[in-house]
Design a protein around this motif. Structure first.
Motif, PDB file in Angstrom:
ATOM      1  N   ASN A  90      35.306  32.678  36.657  1.00 37.65           N
ATOM      2  CA  ASN A  90      36.468  33.223  35.964  1.00 37.65           C
ATOM      3  C   ASN A  90      37.223  34.172  36.895  1.00 37.65           C
ATOM      4  O   ASN A  90      36.686  35.196  37.308  1.00 37.65           O
ATOM      5  CB  ASN A  90      35.986  33.965  34.702  1.00 37.65           C
ATOM      6  N   ALA A  91      38.474  33.818  37.174  1.00 33.24           N
ATOM      7  CA  ALA A  91      39.303  34.678  38.037  1.00 33.24           C
ATOM      8  C   ALA A  91      40.300  35.467  37.187  1.00 33.24           C
ATOM      9  O   ALA A  91      41.340  35.902  37.682  1.00 33.24           O
ATOM     10  CB  ALA A  91      40.017  33.819  39.072  1.00 33.24           C
ATOM     11  N   GLY A  92      39.952  35.635  35.896  1.00 27.62           N
ATOM     12  CA  GLY A  92      40.819  36.380  34.974  1.00 27.62           C
ATOM     13  C   GLY A  92      41.256  35.490  33.843  1.00 27.62           C
ATOM     14  O   GLY A  92      41.950  34.500  34.071  1.00 27.62           O
ATOM     15  N   ASP A  93      40.834  35.802  32.589  1.00 24.04           N
ATOM     16  CA  ASP A  93      41.280  35.032  31.422  1.00 24.04           C
ATOM     17  C   ASP A  93      41.874  35.982  30.383  1.00 24.04           C
ATOM     18  O   ASP A  93      41.177  36.818  29.812  1.00 24.04           O
ATOM     19  CB  ASP A  93      40.157  34.154  30.836  1.00 24.04           C
ATOM     20  N   GLY A  94      43.178  35.849  30.174  1.00 25.19           N
ATOM     21  CA  GLY A  94      43.884  36.651  29.170  1.00 25.19           C
ATOM     22  C   GLY A  94      43.550  38.121  29.302  1.00 25.19           C
ATOM     23  O   GLY A  94      43.585  38.695  30.396  1.00 25.19           O
ATOM     24  N   THR A  95      43.165  38.707  28.161  1.00 21.97           N
ATOM     25  CA  THR A  95      42.787  40.125  28.161  1.00 21.97           C
ATOM     26  C   THR A  95      41.262  40.269  28.222  1.00 21.97           C
ATOM     27  O   THR A  95      40.735  41.369  28.129  1.00 21.97           O
ATOM     28  CB  THR A  95      43.273  40.818  26.868  1.00 21.97           C
ATOM     29  N   HIS A  96      40.550  39.129  28.379  1.00 22.16           N
ATOM     30  CA  HIS A  96      39.110  39.116  28.152  1.00 22.16           C
ATOM     31  C   HIS A  96      38.259  39.644  29.304  1.00 22.16           C
ATOM     32  O   HIS A  96      37.496  40.596  29.117  1.00 22.16           O
ATOM     33  CB  HIS A  96      38.694  37.684  27.766  1.00 22.16           C
TER      34      HIS A  96
END
Ligand code: NCD
Length: 303
Positions: free
Chosen positions: A122-128
């Motif tokens: 994960n290289a960044g998902d939404g605000t998660h």
């Protein structure tokens, strides 16, 4: 570890192992035999400067073949579903898929639907979540202050919409930091603190900064809010901007972090961003080392 999707449940030992490995790569540089013959693909549905570049550099420094999937020229722009895209890419024998998406949980969804042993990062998902940012921020802080249990850390800005704040708080808490203060104007405070273990909310920035050893500044996530929610930049800077006067309220060697991109004159004054306490470019350098450690951990686990 098969995938890296979040730091939510990661234990201290795994964190320390990854950070040690990252620190090793930072000091020794490349290890081009480690992932020779392996393939790492980046799939970014949101813009990125640092994250994507550093993943590609990290993979190359470990000897892997790398490919950036270009969405604007791909069949997703012709309506191909994400699942079909995933299986098509997997058929080309990928070893790792580095994903950024504006929807919370999309990397986990891809990991759950993968047919092969591809490792999803994960290289960044939404605000998660933004787990590699959490790791590189922890590494940056640790390099100057190994006495984590005694640290006073302030995270300030658009916490509500920040995946960085969540992953940072989770990493620092797991590593034993006892005092993590979240500071934000009301509209940028999270609804609840469940995703922020061990953190407390402090409203005024001057109050939050008292005696701080680390301050992590965040960009306002304009793309995740309605235009009417966006505050006046000068007002915001007056209350939540980090300038030299405010930084003087913190501890004497307080380290200043910011994941970038920075908006000078809004959340951070140039005198601080470019000043002697700024660790912003160290964060970038550490980002490559941390991503090497994550790729090595997933694709070439130590015996
Ligand atoms: C952050 C992100 O994308 O979540 N940037 C980054 O990865 N360095 C923070 C941001 O965009 O503000």
């Amino acid at each position: 570890m098969r995938h890296l999707l979040t730091l939510e449940d990661i234990d201290r030992a795994s964190l320390i192992r990854l950070l040690d490995r990252a620190e090793g790569f930072r000091t020794t540089g490349a290890a081009r035999d480690l992932l020779a013959g392996r393939t790492v693909l980046t799939l970014f549905f949101e813009p990125s400067t640092r994250t994507r570049t550093s993943f590609v550099l990290a993979a190359k420094r470990l000897g892997a073949d790398t490919l950036n999937f270009d969405l604007s020229h791909s069949s997703t722009s012709k309506g191909e579903s994400l699942l079909d895209t995933l299986h098509t890419l997997e058929a080309m024998r990928l070893d790792a898929l580095v994903v950024r998406h504006d929807e919370n949980g999309m990397p986990a969804w891809l990991a759950a639907h993968a047919n092969t042993g591809v490792a999803v990062i994960n290289a960044g998902d939404g605000t998660h979540a933004h787990p590699t940012q959490g790791l590189l921020d922890a590494l940056t802080i640790l390099q100057r202050r190994p006495d984590l249990e005694r640290l006073r850390v302030v995270i300030c800005g658009d916490i509500r919409h920040s995946r960085v704040a969540r992953s940072d708080a989770q990493a620092l808490h797991a590593l034993g930091v006892q005092d993590i203060r979240l500071c934000a104007p009301r509209a940028m405070q999270p609804d609840a603190l469940d995703e922020f273990p061990g953190c407390s909310a402090v409203e005024g920035f001057d109050t939050a900064l008292a005696g701080a050893d680390v301050v992590i500044m965040l960009r306002i996530q304009k793309e995740r809010m309605a235009e009417t929610q966006f505050p006046d930049a000068a007002q915001y800077h007056a209350h939540y901007g980090l300038d030299a006067r405010r930084l003087a309220l913190a501890g004497p060697d307080c380290q200043v972090l910011h994941p970038g991109p920075i908006n000078r004159g809004i959340e951070i004054a140039p005198e601080v961003a470019d000043g002697p306490q700024s660790r912003i470019l160290d964060q970038v350098a550490n980002g490559v080392a941390v991503r090497m450690a994550v790729l090595a951990e997933l694709l070439a686990p130590p015996p």
